[in-house]
Design a protein around this motif. Structure first.
Motif, PDB file in Angstrom:
ATOM      1  N   GLU A   1      56.156  -2.822  14.216  1.00 12.05           N
ATOM      2  CA  GLU A   1      55.500  -3.744  15.145  1.00 12.05           C
ATOM      3  C   GLU A   1      54.654  -4.802  14.428  1.00 12.05           C
ATOM      4  O   GLU A   1      54.656  -5.975  14.800  1.00 12.05           O
ATOM      5  N   PHE A   2      53.940  -4.385  13.361  1.00 10.60           N
ATOM      6  CA  PHE A   2      52.909  -5.253  12.796  1.00 10.60           C
ATOM      7  C   PHE A   2      53.107  -5.631  11.336  1.00 10.60           C
ATOM      8  O   PHE A   2      52.275  -6.346  10.767  1.00 10.60           O
TER       9      PHE A   2
ATOM     10  N   THR B   1      48.711   2.199   6.622  1.00  7.70           N
ATOM     11  CA  THR B   1      47.344   2.434   7.092  1.00  7.70           C
ATOM     12  C   THR B   1      46.882   1.301   7.992  1.00  7.70           C
ATOM     13  O   THR B   1      46.340   1.520   9.084  1.00  7.70           O
ATOM     14  N   CYS B   2      47.076   0.056   7.536  1.00  8.75           N
ATOM     15  CA  CYS B   2      46.627  -1.094   8.312  1.00  8.75           C
ATOM     16  C   CYS B   2      47.393  -1.219   9.626  1.00  8.75           C
ATOM     17  O   CYS B   2      46.797  -1.534  10.673  1.00  8.75           O
ATOM     18  N   CYS B   3      48.688  -0.970   9.595  1.00  3.51           N
ATOM     19  CA  CYS B   3      49.475  -1.041  10.819  1.00  3.51           C
ATOM     20  C   CYS B   3      49.092   0.082  11.788  1.00  3.51           C
ATOM     21  O   CYS B   3      49.065  -0.117  13.010  1.00  3.51           O
ATOM     22  N   ARG B   4      48.768   1.255  11.228  1.00  3.43           N
ATOM     23  CA  ARG B   4      48.340   2.379  12.084  1.00  3.43           C
ATOM     24  C   ARG B   4      47.037   2.033  12.805  1.00  3.43           C
ATOM     25  O   ARG B   4      46.887   2.288  14.005  1.00  3.43           O
ATOM     26  N   ILE B   5      46.089   1.427  12.076  1.00  2.52           N
ATOM     27  CA  ILE B   5      44.819   1.033  12.691  1.00  2.52           C
ATOM     28  C   ILE B   5      45.068  -0.028  13.767  1.00  2.52           C
ATOM     29  O   ILE B   5      44.476   0.021  14.855  1.00  2.52           O
TER      30      ILE B   5
ATOM     31  N   LEU C   1      45.791 -10.536  10.898  1.00  2.25           N
ATOM     32  CA  LEU C   1      45.040 -10.046  12.057  1.00  2.25           C
ATOM     33  C   LEU C   1      44.956 -11.048  13.209  1.00  2.25           C
ATOM     34  O   LEU C   1      45.102 -10.652  14.366  1.00  2.25           O
ATOM     35  N   PRO C   2      44.745 -12.337  12.955  1.00  7.03           N
ATOM     36  CA  PRO C   2      44.735 -13.269  14.095  1.00  7.03           C
ATOM     37  C   PRO C   2      46.059 -13.280  14.862  1.00  7.03           C
ATOM     38  O   PRO C   2      46.065 -13.430  16.092  1.00  7.03           O
ATOM     39  N   GLU C   3      47.179 -13.115  14.129  1.00  4.89           N
ATOM     40  CA  GLU C   3      48.486 -13.069  14.791  1.00  4.89           C
ATOM     41  C   GLU C   3      48.649 -11.768  15.569  1.00  4.89           C
ATOM     42  O   GLU C   3      49.233 -11.756  16.664  1.00  4.89           O
TER      43      GLU C   3
END
Length: 230
Positions: free
Chosen positions: A54-55, A30-34, A60-62
């Motif tokens: 990818e993530f 979910t977080c990577c999709r957002i 988040l700062p990175e």
């Protein structure tokens, strides 16, 4: 002389530290999709199916730095906080526990080993995740956020802080992780790292790293160490 690590017969297991996303809560997709949606909004073509690759494991700062570097565009000083609010709302609207997590946590509790959480997520986000998955009671006042500390993984600070709060040496800790980013933080903290990862996926060739393929393998691993330590 180097202190023996927490899973060795010569060591002492005194604390288990859990990552959150991908270890306790199935929120990473979910977080990577957002994050991928946010990237596409500024012109970076990251399909939803590539979002985790990818993530995964990134704070988040990175992620912001990565998107800005690849697009040449500034996302602004409030980007991370705005996306963080999207994460929290998404968690409130539904998130699933990792398969077998409640049985695993109950098993660790029966062994009598203290637990803490060290995550790149914010405390606010983890509170929402643990409420949604009925895990709050396991971790009352024992949750630490690398994001809120301002030193996200792969920096080891959040794990060292958790050990310090427990009053134990890093060598006495076992960290359960699922990402290379988090595993690097644990290893650099001087801790034993257990990496939750399917057998089809590679594991870094780093010292003090053990792979398990399912959460059901974790408690027997700890139990064997405790028995060997007498």
């Amino acid at each position: 002389m180097t202190q023996a690590l927490a899973l060795s017969p010569e060591g002492q297991l005194k604390l288990v530290i859990f990552d959150c996303d991908g270890v306790l809560v199935d929120s990473e997709q979910t977080c990577c999709r957002i994050s991928a949606e946010e990237a596409r909004a500024v012109g970076l073509n990251i399909p939803a199916e590539n979002a985790v690759d990818e993530f995964s494991g990134m704070a988040l700062p990175e992620i912001q730095k990565d998107i800005e570097k690849k697009t040449g565009k500034s996302l602004g000083p409030d980007w991370a906080n705005r996306v963080q609010k999207r994460f929290v709302e998404a968690m409130k609207n539904g998130v699933e526990p990792i398969d077998g997590v409640h049985a695993m946590l109950d098993g660790v509790k029966k062994l009598g080993v203290p637990v803490r959480v060290g995550s790149n997520s914010s405390i606010e986000e983890m509170d929402a995740k643990f409420i949604a998955t009925d895990m709050t009671h396991y971790f009352t006042n024992r949750v630490h956020s690398a994001r809120d500390m301002g030193v996200p993984k792969p920096r080891p600070d959040v794990y060292l802080h958790a050990a310090e709060q427990e009053g134990v040496s890093p060598a006495n800790c076992v960290v359960l992780e699922d990402s290379n980013t988090g595993a690097r933080a644990a290893v650099d903290a001087g801790m034993m790292c257990v990496l939750l990862r399917p057998g089809t996926e590679p594991v870094p060739d780093w010292p003090n790293l053990v792979r398990i393929r399912h959460l059901s393998e974790f408690v027997p691993l700890l139990q064997k160490a405790l028995q060997s330590q007498g």
